[in-house]
Enzyme design. Structure first.
Site, PDB file in Angstrom:
ATOM      1  N   GLU A   1      52.373  39.518   1.359  1.00  0.00           N
ATOM      2  CA  GLU A   1      53.107  39.585   2.709  1.00  0.00           C
ATOM      3  C   GLU A   1      52.433  39.561   4.018  1.00  0.00           C
ATOM      4  O   GLU A   1      52.830  40.142   4.851  1.00  0.00           O
ATOM      5  CB  GLU A   1      54.372  40.172   2.663  1.00  0.00           C
TER       6      GLU A   1
ATOM      7  N   HIS B   1      57.272  48.950   1.050  1.00  0.00           N
ATOM      8  CA  HIS B   1      56.552  49.221   0.017  1.00  0.00           C
ATOM      9  C   HIS B   1      55.501  50.579   0.105  1.00  0.00           C
ATOM     10  O   HIS B   1      54.986  50.615   1.209  1.00  0.00           O
ATOM     11  CB  HIS B   1      55.911  48.149  -0.853  1.00  0.00           C
TER      12      HIS B   1
END
Length: 436
Positions: free
Chosen positions: A49, A272
């Site tokens: 990402e 995360h």
């Protein structure tokens, strides 16, 4: 292989959640991620990402003295988001884009616009051929009604195929990334059983991090906690998997995760938690049980693998049924739009054949209805093309699974072990059907 001394190798993996102008504290977090990578004595950092290439270039400039080798995998409309930073020279790189990755009309999820893929880099560490893979699979937005499950299963199938077919000559194989699957989910089992990859969390000698290795936790301020409540406030969906060969034994000495906010800051590195694994490569003539590395599996695990592939094939067939139904719906809607458009054209020709007859409808309404019919026809045509591509991808995967199951059955017949029929379910054949 030229080395005989053990080698320690540290791998870092993080989903950076780097959506510019949408992700919170994006710019500040990339600065902190760069600081973290600078402090850690890593060999390879695998990032997901990193959607904006400017953020990759920022990290590349910041880390150039420590990690002189890097690669950014470009794919899709906004990119694959995958990046690799390495202390060792990258000798080769390759990207495989998954054939299915969500739906273009689900813009609020955005997965389709990112070219989800698996990237591979080839390293040579003291004579050892090390294949490093980084990937990011489709997200799971609703576990109870997961419409993306067939897509994620297809991605897991293509991922294991890519790893097996491109790493046959590797001494060491390492996969890191956000799989968006729980440890016991179908896609995770399919990937591990088929490739022989081991989970660093399960195999590590020492662990330091979030409870049960969770990488998506409710304490994270960027996380939607509602979806984590049924799982006790955390799930493990990010992994570092590894495998040795007949010449190199690979063990995981330690695994750690970040734990919430960055020290001295009110927010964490990402939504995360990051993973850091420390491996030990030990050259040996016996290896760690993966002498059959080209086949990707061991004979005593074939029954479990057959069951897993059967389960995956069933899920793919469910997705195929839904895709065919949606394609038929798009076709019927398109035909209706075409009929209305032809009817409008017929009405428009009335003044040409009946002199003096005025247009039966107001011009504004007439043109608006015509534009609407044309828009319906165009959009349904695009959807029909998309669903046709989805059907073919699902059919292709189902055919590959059928061939694999047939091959496994032959191997089981030739196996010297006597297997109980209770441990093996009958594989689906082309005549099997699924009832809904």
């Amino acid at each position: 292989m030229t080395t005989s001394a053990p080698i320690r190798f540290r791998v870092f993996s993080l989903n950076c959640w780097g959506i510019r102008y949408l992700s919170k504290n994006c710019k500040e977090r990339f600065v902190l991620i760069g600081d973290l990578l600078s402090q850690e004595q890593l060999d390879v950092a695998l990032l997901q990402e990193v959607w904006c290439e400017k953020d990759f270039l920022f990290l590349k400039k910041k880390l150039n003295s420590i990690y002189p080798y890097s690669h950014y995998f470009k794919s899709g409309f906004i990119g694959s988001g995958l990046a690799v930073f390495s202390r060792h020279r990258i000798h080769d790189a390759f990207l495989y884009r998954y054939s299915l990755n969500g739906y273009p009309y689900m813009a609020q999820h955005g997965d389709w616009f990112g070219g989800k893929a698996v990237g591979k880099v080839l390293l040579n560490i003291s004579g050892l051929t090390v294949h490093i893979f980084v990937t990011h699979l489709h997200a799971e937005y609703c576990r109870e009604k997961d419409s993306y499950l067939p897509h994620r299963v297809v991605q897991a199938w293509e991922l294991q195929q890519f790893i097996r077919h491109t790493s046959a000559g590797a001494d060491v194989v390492i996969l890191g990334g956000d799989l968006n699957m729980h440890p016991d989910d179908l896609g995770t089992r399919l990937l591990r059983n088929y490739t022989g990859l081991q989970d660093s969390f399960s195999e590590t000698a020492h662990f330091d991090g979030c409870e049960e290795g969770h990488t998506h936790i409710s304490e994270n301020p960027f996380t939607n906690t509602d979806g984590l409540v049924p799982f006790g406030g955390g799930v493990r969906i990010d992994y570092i998997l590894f495998k040795g060969s007949g010449e190199v034994d690979v063990s995981c000495e330690s695994l750690s995760t970040t734990k919430g906010p960055v020290p001295g800051h009110p927010f964490p590195y990402s939504d995360h938690e990051a993973l850091t694994a420390k491996f030990l490569f030990t050259p040996t003539t016996k290896g760690n049980g993966y002498s059959e590395r080209q086949s990707g599996c061991v004979s005593d695990k074939l029954p479990e693998l057959v069951n897993t592939v059967n389960e995956a094939r069933t899920e793919v067939k469910v997705g195929l049924h839904c895709a065919e139904r949606m394609r038929h719906t798009a076709a019927r809607t398109g035909i209706m739009g075409l009929v209305l458009l032809v009817l409008e054209l017929a009405i428009a020709t009335i003044p040409l054949f009946a002199l003096g007859t005025e247009q039966p409808f107001p011009k504004a309404s007439f043109y608006l209805l015509g534009a609407l019919c044309f828009a319906v026809l165009l959009s349904t045509l695009m959807l029909y093309v998309f669903y046709s591509m989805e059907v073919k991808a699902l059919q292709g995967t189902e055919d590959q699974m059928r061939l694999a199951l047939s091959s496994f059955q032959e191997q089981l017949k030739e196996s010297p072990k006597v297997l109980s029929s209770d441990h093996l379910r009958k594989p689906l054949d082309s005549k099997d059907s699924i009832h809904f």
